[in-house]
Write an enzyme that holds these catalytic residues in place. Structure first.
Site, mmCIF file in Angstrom:
data_model
loop_
_atom_site.group_PDB
_atom_site.id
_atom_site.type_symbol
_atom_site.label_atom_id
_atom_site.label_comp_id
_atom_site.label_asym_id
_atom_site.label_seq_id
_atom_site.Cartn_x
_atom_site.Cartn_y
_atom_site.Cartn_z
ATOM 1 N N ASP A 1 -9.604 16.899 2.524
ATOM 2 C CA ASP A 1 -10.547 15.961 2.694
ATOM 3 C C ASP A 1 -9.628 14.439 1.392
ATOM 4 O O ASP A 1 -9.972 13.339 1.582
ATOM 5 C CB ASP A 1 -12.070 15.350 2.851
ATOM 6 C CG ASP A 1 -11.560 14.349 3.452
ATOM 7 O OD1 ASP A 1 -11.545 12.911 4.203
ATOM 8 O OD2 ASP A 1 -12.831 13.438 3.405
ATOM 9 N N ARG B 1 -4.070 10.790 -1.768
ATOM 10 C CA ARG B 1 -3.340 10.465 -2.880
ATOM 11 C C ARG B 1 -1.967 11.334 -3.432
ATOM 12 O O ARG B 1 -1.184 12.167 -3.965
ATOM 13 C CB ARG B 1 -4.067 11.549 -4.171
ATOM 14 C CG ARG B 1 -4.968 12.757 -4.100
ATOM 15 C CD ARG B 1 -5.966 12.651 -4.794
ATOM 16 N NE ARG B 1 -7.416 12.472 -4.141
ATOM 17 C CZ ARG B 1 -8.344 12.053 -5.265
ATOM 18 N NH1 ARG B 1 -9.051 13.266 -5.778
ATOM 19 N NH2 ARG B 1 -9.024 11.578 -3.911
ATOM 20 N N GLU C 1 -7.028 13.398 0.440
ATOM 21 C CA GLU C 1 -5.226 13.911 1.796
ATOM 22 C C GLU C 1 -4.164 12.374 0.872
ATOM 23 O O GLU C 1 -3.218 12.458 0.571
ATOM 24 C CB GLU C 1 -5.169 14.271 2.760
ATOM 25 C CG GLU C 1 -5.729 12.341 3.638
ATOM 26 C CD GLU C 1 -6.652 11.716 3.190
ATOM 27 O OE1 GLU C 1 -6.411 10.540 3.879
ATOM 28 O OE2 GLU C 1 -8.009 12.340 3.239
ATOM 29 N N LYS D 1 -15.153 15.811 7.732
ATOM 30 C CA LYS D 1 -15.904 15.345 7.875
ATOM 31 C C LYS D 1 -17.014 14.503 9.166
ATOM 32 O O LYS D 1 -16.972 15.442 9.330
ATOM 33 C CB LYS D 1 -15.208 13.260 7.764
ATOM 34 C CG LYS D 1 -14.565 12.736 6.724
ATOM 35 C CD LYS D 1 -13.327 11.721 7.433
ATOM 36 C CE LYS D 1 -12.287 11.228 6.136
ATOM 37 N NZ LYS D 1 -12.947 10.920 5.065
#
Length: 444
Positions: free
Chosen positions: A302, A306, A304, A228
């Site tokens: 990113d 789920r 992650e 990020k």
């Protein structure tokens, strides 16, 4: 603020005035629904006025305004006259009065006492129980990541054993032995490792229904190697808002267990991990096997949340859940679609969705149902060496596609609540979802 049954005197008293009051126009001129007006100051206490709430939402607005006034006046005791919406009012006052002062040099403030007219014993107990759960959730979500990681989150969950819940924690070895390769992969870059936190509120009588509440517990999310940017990374201590809501709901239900329908067992599953970078962290292109045997190619580290939810949902189904609800701060595009006030609801079962909507309405929380548009799943099935990939790298329809991904790991009636943006507003944890879950479980 602490709800009490009686006060000898109050530093601040709120009176409601309706249209039938004698000569109300002078006192209420310009006063709008949901507002509170300070009328008098004195040695015996301050007096305030509000229009009688027409519905629960107006009562919540009055409650928030009164809590703000009480803080400004530094009131140590608050008394409110009776209204038809006393429970909603009391809950709103308690929620708006909360402040996290654990990390400030001045420490905790003394809790003000609150008496609200019109609450019978049952309603008062309900408000106290839900408030305790909301506060627990807010404290978890508000905690900085250097204070709350998967291991310390598990320790916080274990304190709920004192309230009559059965608590079990699986560490990395147990998680890998159970085949939860997705949860293990997300945590691989962290020195702390993963935890699967499992709580049970046993049923009264013979078990006829098993509700599983599943929470995303990413205690901090760097994005992994799909890193990020700085603006997007700040605030990622809140990425365990789903876990906070689930644990808060269990805290509340433990207080209200006599009201849980007979034959209903409630279980919570929290998949906890830090999504970090490091020599063992998952990489784009890596393939992992989930607890239900499906393989997943990680195209975006990113995405992650789920992954950890998928393993927890599969385990909950395997252990006999008859219906499942998961909560997660899952997709940024949900915020673009619905903002921070409204959570997105996806469900494979119309009756379950209806019960959640009713629970949200009773709790004063907002849900909007979005479709599980099956053709969108194809984006996760093509151009991959695995059964699924975790992202197609396209934001369009992203919340729907994430929900469809989760659906591949459930075999029972299921609902997914995307609470991105709801779990914290203006950097203040909200405890969103605790009320909805409690009302949903308690509904008969």
């Amino acid at each position: 603020m602490q709800l009490v049954d009686s006060l000898e005197r109050a530093d601040l008293s709120l009176t409601f005035m309706g249209p039938d009051a004698a000569h109300p126009e002078r006192l209420t001129r310009g006063l709008k629904a949901g507002e509170v007006r300070l009328l008098s100051r004195g040695a015996d206490g301050d007096g305030a006025l509000a229009l009688t709430p027409a519905d629960a939402q107006e009562a919540r607005e009055v409650g928030a305004a009164l809590a703000k006034l009480a803080r400004e006046l530094k009131a140590t005791s608050v008394q409110v006259t009776a209204t038809d919406h006393a429970a909603a009012l009391a809950a709103a006052i308690l929620a708006a009065a909360w402040q996290d002062r654990r990390y400030k040099g001045s420490g905790e403030e003394n809790a003000a006492q609150l008496q609200v007219g019109g609450l019978d014993a049952a309603a008062s107990a309900h408000v106290r129980g839900v408030s305790a759960g909301v506060t627990f959730a807010r404290e978890l979500v508000s905690a900085p990541a250097n204070h709350l990681n998967p291991a310390t989150l598990a320790k916080e969950a274990q304190t709920l054993g004192a309230h009559g819940l059965s608590v079990e924690v699986w560490d990395g070895g147990a998680i890998e032995a159970r085949g939860m390769g997705l949860l293990a992969a997300v945590a691989a870059g962290s020195a702390t490792g993963p935890r699967l936190i499992r709580l049970t509120l046993s049923a009264r009588g013979e078990v006829q229904r098993v509700i599983a509440l599943v929470g995303k517990g990413i205690t901090f999310d760097t994005g992994g190697y799909s890193l990020k940017n700085p603006q997007g990374m700040y605030g990622m201590k809140n990425d365990m808002g789903g876990a906070g809501a689930v644990l808060g709901a269990m805290r509340a239900l433990a207080e209200l267990k006599a009201d849980v329908p007979e034959g209903t067992e409630v279980r919570a599953y929290v998949a906890a991990a830090e999504n970090m970078v490091g020599p063992h962290a998952m990489r784009p292109g890596d393939v992992y096997r989930a607890a239900n045997g499906k393989t997943v190619e990680v195209t975006n580290t990113d995405a992650e949340g789920r992954l950890v939810l998928a393993d927890a949902l599969a385990v909950a189904c395997d252990e006999g859940a008859t219906e499942l609800v998961d909560l997660a701060t899952l997709t940024g595009v949900k915020v673009a679609a619905l903002g921070n006030d409204v959570a997105a609801l996806f469900s494979s079962d119309a009756a379950l969705a209806a019960r959640l909507k009713a629970g949200a309405q009773a709790a004063g929380e907002l849900l909007w149902e979005l479709p599980l548009h099956q053709p969108y799943l194809k984006a996760f099935q093509k151009n991959t060496v695995a059964d699924l990939k975790n992202s197609d790298m396209q934001p369009a329809g992203g919340s729907i596609k994430a929900a469809l991904f989760l659906q591949q790991f459930v075999t029972r009636p299921w609902a997914h609540l995307d609470i991105a943006g709801n779990a914290a507003k203006e950097d203040v944890a909200t405890g969103w979802g605790v009320g909805t879950l409690v009302e949903y479980v308690l509904a008969r």
